[in-house]
Design a protein around this motif. Sequence first.
Motif, mmCIF file in Angstrom:
data_model
loop_
_atom_site.group_PDB
_atom_site.id
_atom_site.type_symbol
_atom_site.label_atom_id
_atom_site.label_comp_id
_atom_site.label_asym_id
_atom_site.label_seq_id
_atom_site.Cartn_x
_atom_site.Cartn_y
_atom_site.Cartn_z
ATOM 1 N N PRO A 100 0.816 -1.414 -0.040
ATOM 2 C CA PRO A 100 -0.037 0.106 -0.025
ATOM 3 C C PRO A 100 0.892 1.232 -0.013
ATOM 4 O O PRO A 100 1.886 1.319 0.756
ATOM 5 C CB PRO A 100 -0.725 -0.096 1.495
ATOM 6 C CG PRO A 100 -0.593 -1.489 1.720
ATOM 7 C CD PRO A 100 0.746 -1.972 1.096
ATOM 8 N N LEU A 101 0.386 2.268 -0.765
ATOM 9 C CA LEU A 101 1.256 3.595 -0.845
ATOM 10 C C LEU A 101 0.202 4.614 -0.016
ATOM 11 O O LEU A 101 -0.894 4.807 -0.256
ATOM 12 C CB LEU A 101 1.140 4.127 -2.412
ATOM 13 C CG LEU A 101 1.740 2.943 -3.174
ATOM 14 C CD1 LEU A 101 1.814 3.627 -4.646
ATOM 15 C CD2 LEU A 101 3.341 2.844 -2.891
ATOM 16 N N PRO A 102 1.360 5.475 0.801
ATOM 17 C CA PRO A 102 0.363 6.402 1.562
ATOM 18 C C PRO A 102 0.172 7.753 0.658
ATOM 19 O O PRO A 102 0.762 8.801 0.929
ATOM 20 C CB PRO A 102 1.299 6.806 2.676
ATOM 21 C CG PRO A 102 2.821 6.507 2.017
ATOM 22 C CD PRO A 102 2.479 5.280 1.115
ATOM 23 N N LEU A 103 -0.680 7.514 -0.234
ATOM 24 C CA LEU A 103 -0.670 8.704 -1.154
ATOM 25 C C LEU A 103 -1.765 9.583 -0.828
ATOM 26 O O LEU A 103 -2.861 9.403 -0.404
ATOM 27 C CB LEU A 103 -1.271 8.243 -2.754
ATOM 28 C CG LEU A 103 -0.348 7.285 -3.499
ATOM 29 C CD1 LEU A 103 -0.912 6.851 -4.605
ATOM 30 C CD2 LEU A 103 1.097 8.048 -3.555
ATOM 31 N N LYS A 104 -1.470 11.013 -1.104
ATOM 32 C CA LYS A 104 -2.363 12.375 -0.682
ATOM 33 C C LYS A 104 -2.793 12.837 -1.974
ATOM 34 O O LYS A 104 -1.807 12.996 -2.728
ATOM 35 C CB LYS A 104 -1.751 13.033 0.485
ATOM 36 C CG LYS A 104 -0.796 12.594 1.366
ATOM 37 C CD LYS A 104 -1.726 11.955 2.534
ATOM 38 C CE LYS A 104 -0.758 11.229 3.559
ATOM 39 N NZ LYS A 104 -1.732 10.204 4.334
ATOM 40 N N ALA A 105 -4.071 13.253 -2.274
ATOM 41 C CA ALA A 105 -4.520 13.861 -3.398
ATOM 42 C C ALA A 105 -4.861 15.141 -3.124
ATOM 43 O O ALA A 105 -5.517 15.645 -1.996
ATOM 44 C CB ALA A 105 -5.517 13.171 -4.062
ATOM 45 N N SER A 303 -1.807 0.514 -4.370
ATOM 46 C CA SER A 303 -0.694 -0.132 -4.034
ATOM 47 C C SER A 303 0.231 -0.791 -5.249
ATOM 48 O O SER A 303 -0.276 -0.706 -6.582
ATOM 49 C CB SER A 303 -1.299 -1.492 -3.556
ATOM 50 O OG SER A 303 -1.996 -1.227 -2.666
ATOM 51 N N ASN A 304 1.705 -0.734 -4.797
ATOM 52 C CA ASN A 304 2.308 -1.383 -5.829
ATOM 53 C C ASN A 304 1.950 -2.811 -5.694
ATOM 54 O O ASN A 304 1.642 -3.418 -4.900
ATOM 55 C CB ASN A 304 3.785 -1.190 -5.275
ATOM 56 C CG ASN A 304 4.285 0.154 -5.877
ATOM 57 O OD1 ASN A 304 3.949 0.912 -6.663
ATOM 58 N ND2 ASN A 304 5.195 0.639 -4.854
ATOM 59 N N VAL A 305 1.992 -3.536 -6.875
ATOM 60 C CA VAL A 305 2.218 -5.101 -6.774
ATOM 61 C C VAL A 305 3.610 -5.675 -6.959
ATOM 62 O O VAL A 305 4.108 -5.473 -8.155
ATOM 63 C CB VAL A 305 1.154 -5.550 -7.924
ATOM 64 C CG1 VAL A 305 0.609 -7.046 -7.803
ATOM 65 C CG2 VAL A 305 0.088 -4.679 -8.089
ATOM 66 N N ALA A 373 5.115 -4.286 -10.483
ATOM 67 C CA ALA A 373 4.225 -3.557 -11.117
ATOM 68 C C ALA A 373 3.734 -2.245 -10.207
ATOM 69 O O ALA A 373 3.015 -2.372 -9.353
ATOM 70 C CB ALA A 373 3.027 -4.406 -11.428
ATOM 71 N N CYS A 374 4.368 -1.106 -10.722
ATOM 72 C CA CYS A 374 4.198 -0.036 -9.766
ATOM 73 C C CYS A 374 3.091 1.097 -10.287
ATOM 74 O O CYS A 374 2.740 1.027 -11.303
ATOM 75 C CB CYS A 374 5.562 0.801 -9.515
ATOM 76 S SG CYS A 374 6.479 1.058 -11.092
ATOM 77 N N GLN A 375 2.820 1.635 -9.264
ATOM 78 C CA GLN A 375 1.517 2.631 -9.495
ATOM 79 C C GLN A 375 2.133 3.955 -9.228
ATOM 80 O O GLN A 375 3.375 4.364 -8.883
ATOM 81 C CB GLN A 375 0.729 2.483 -7.853
ATOM 82 C CG GLN A 375 -0.451 1.581 -8.306
ATOM 83 C CD GLN A 375 -1.516 2.144 -8.991
ATOM 84 O OE1 GLN A 375 -1.309 3.356 -9.803
ATOM 85 N NE2 GLN A 375 -2.711 1.795 -9.459
ATOM 86 N N ALA A 376 1.255 4.905 -9.819
ATOM 87 C CA ALA A 376 1.470 6.628 -9.667
ATOM 88 C C ALA A 376 2.611 6.769 -10.243
ATOM 89 O O ALA A 376 3.524 7.796 -9.772
ATOM 90 C CB ALA A 376 1.469 6.707 -8.095
ATOM 91 N N GLU A 385 9.011 5.071 -6.221
ATOM 92 C CA GLU A 385 10.040 6.154 -5.321
ATOM 93 C C GLU A 385 9.781 5.372 -3.902
ATOM 94 O O GLU A 385 10.638 5.315 -3.097
ATOM 95 C CB GLU A 385 9.717 7.538 -5.462
ATOM 96 C CG GLU A 385 10.448 8.346 -4.440
ATOM 97 C CD GLU A 385 10.074 9.733 -4.355
ATOM 98 O OE1 GLU A 385 9.603 10.474 -5.255
ATOM 99 O OE2 GLU A 385 10.466 10.236 -3.185
ATOM 100 N N TYR A 386 8.602 5.211 -3.591
ATOM 101 C CA TYR A 386 8.195 4.584 -2.270
ATOM 102 C C TYR A 386 8.838 3.148 -2.050
ATOM 103 O O TYR A 386 9.588 2.860 -1.241
ATOM 104 C CB TYR A 386 6.723 4.551 -2.273
ATOM 105 C CG TYR A 386 6.135 4.290 -0.665
ATOM 106 C CD1 TYR A 386 6.443 4.854 0.484
ATOM 107 C CD2 TYR A 386 5.715 2.939 -0.585
ATOM 108 C CE1 TYR A 386 5.964 4.439 1.666
ATOM 109 C CE2 TYR A 386 5.256 2.554 0.866
ATOM 110 C CZ TYR A 386 5.471 3.301 1.657
ATOM 111 O OH TYR A 386 4.886 3.143 3.137
ATOM 112 N N PHE A 387 8.717 2.381 -3.219
ATOM 113 C CA PHE A 387 9.289 1.061 -3.213
ATOM 114 C C PHE A 387 10.904 1.225 -2.862
ATOM 115 O O PHE A 387 11.385 0.494 -1.862
ATOM 116 C CB PHE A 387 9.167 0.290 -4.628
ATOM 117 C CG PHE A 387 10.183 -0.908 -4.597
ATOM 118 C CD1 PHE A 387 9.223 -1.988 -4.102
ATOM 119 C CD2 PHE A 387 11.240 -0.954 -4.933
ATOM 120 C CE1 PHE A 387 10.037 -3.240 -4.296
ATOM 121 C CE2 PHE A 387 11.896 -2.271 -5.287
ATOM 122 C CZ PHE A 387 11.282 -3.346 -4.562
#
Length: 542
Positions: A100-105, A303-305, A373-376, A385-387
């Motif tokens: 899970p990614l702690p993304l803020k929009a 989330s990244n997979v 398989a990364c997100q965002a 970057e988070y990974f």
Amino acid sequence: MKCDQLIKIAIVFGLGTIACRSVTPLPPPSFPAARDSTEQESPVDFDRAQLQSVLAFLSSDLLEGRAPGTRGGSTAELYLQSLFQWMGLQPGHGARFLQPLPLKAIQLDEATLEASGIQLALGPDLMGSFVSPERFFAVQGPAVFVGFGIQADRWNWDDFKGADLKGKFLIARVNDPGTIYPEIFEGKTLTYYGRWTYHLEEAARRGAVGMLLIHTDESAGYGWDVVQNSWEGESLYLPEDLDNGLKFRGWIREAAFRKLMVAAKQDPDGLLRAAQQKTFKPVDLGFGIRISGKSRFREVTASNVVAEIPGRSKQRIVLSAHIDHLGMKPGAGEDRIYNGAIDNASAVAALVMTARLLQQHQKELFYTVTVLACQAEEAGLLGSEYFVKTADRENLIAAINFEATPVWKRAKSLMGIGAEYSTLDDTLQTVATQLGVGTSRFSLVNQGLFYRSDQFSFARYGIPALWISAGEDDLSGERPYTRFWSSNYHTVRDEYDPQWDLGALRQTIQAAVLMVQDLNRTKARPSWKYPVPFPMEKQPIP
Ligand SMILES: [Zn+2]
């Protein structure tokens, strides 16, 4: 390539078709790939339908452009997780596949800039993002023009000259001085110091409260409509991007910049000219900038997979491709769905197929392979970057990224975007020879492409990385890939076509498999070739 390797790969691809065919809403017709007479007996000759199944599903309208945190984006994550499980890969985030990614929009609804007795409006004059959770905001500070806003020791270039920029509102031009003086920086090849992301990072490091980048069609390489298109709607951030003091970041249109300078009795051309000199010093413009408005804040679930194929060593090679694309945007004409078939369903298909092959050869692996398989990515490489930030980086030895992989006929060459900065270039050369093709450099050097996809998240932390791709020149001498970048990239026209040859996609997969195998065979730890044209946040491991 060794004969036994060829046979093994051929056997792997002879095994049935990938299970996802049964869930594809658009079952693609299966017909033999168009072959040309010059193609050698291919070492990797698999059913096009396997590739088409992943490509068609991810590109379908039902996935609604795969924006992070949307139904389509989450469906894409689950689809990748299912595929990885079905293929027998191990979870790559502890006991789970999803990281899970702690993304803020943040969505900017209204903003007005006031300075020197004039007002500039959001849309025609400026675009940007207010980076804080408050609904109503005002950001203000004394205006300072900082030239290119670059400090790069390698080229002995420092626009700041030690000036105190805390609490200031900075205005800067984009690109790097190499676009003016071919003998410094990398000439026409844009370095990371010329990317707008670098200018904002540098402003934040220096304690500024805001930054406006001057947009000219020429310097940005695209029109104001592209700036508007990419900054309207939500902007996504990782928490640390919100924690720095740079509260407003965005662009000011050239005409608005000129109007502002004239109102403040400054000479805009004189300022831009002065910035071309090494002797340039920040110019206090003698007025304050205040931007106020309304914005909305929310948390985004995405989330990244992450999967892995264990090798004998805990050191690992990362293979990556981003799942996300731009989602749906109202007002973009009749077609509102940014399907992102080439950007980046094609690359995800390449990632899946490469992982599937390597999984079949797991016993031969010395290095563990992480499949990311990364997100965002489209929001600023956030998933990768988070990974990297949360990974055991000491044990990451190389990253091979797939991005907008060509889907047309086989190419005359392979490209490793950013390969030249590390010994991965030598590995790529070896692989190209094995495949009977040459290597080439991407012609779009002024676009800074190495810094614009997930390989850069690794590179900036000192992990040798490249973006692997078939070249621009296909066997019939056409350049459909080059055309894609100028005509369909980031438009609703980036759509799946069942007629695609997929020869270049297959070639990219071959190259990636062979690169991983070569690194395993030699047990080489890739290293940088110095100096690199970007700042590293962490020095590479010797
Ligand atoms: Zn992309």
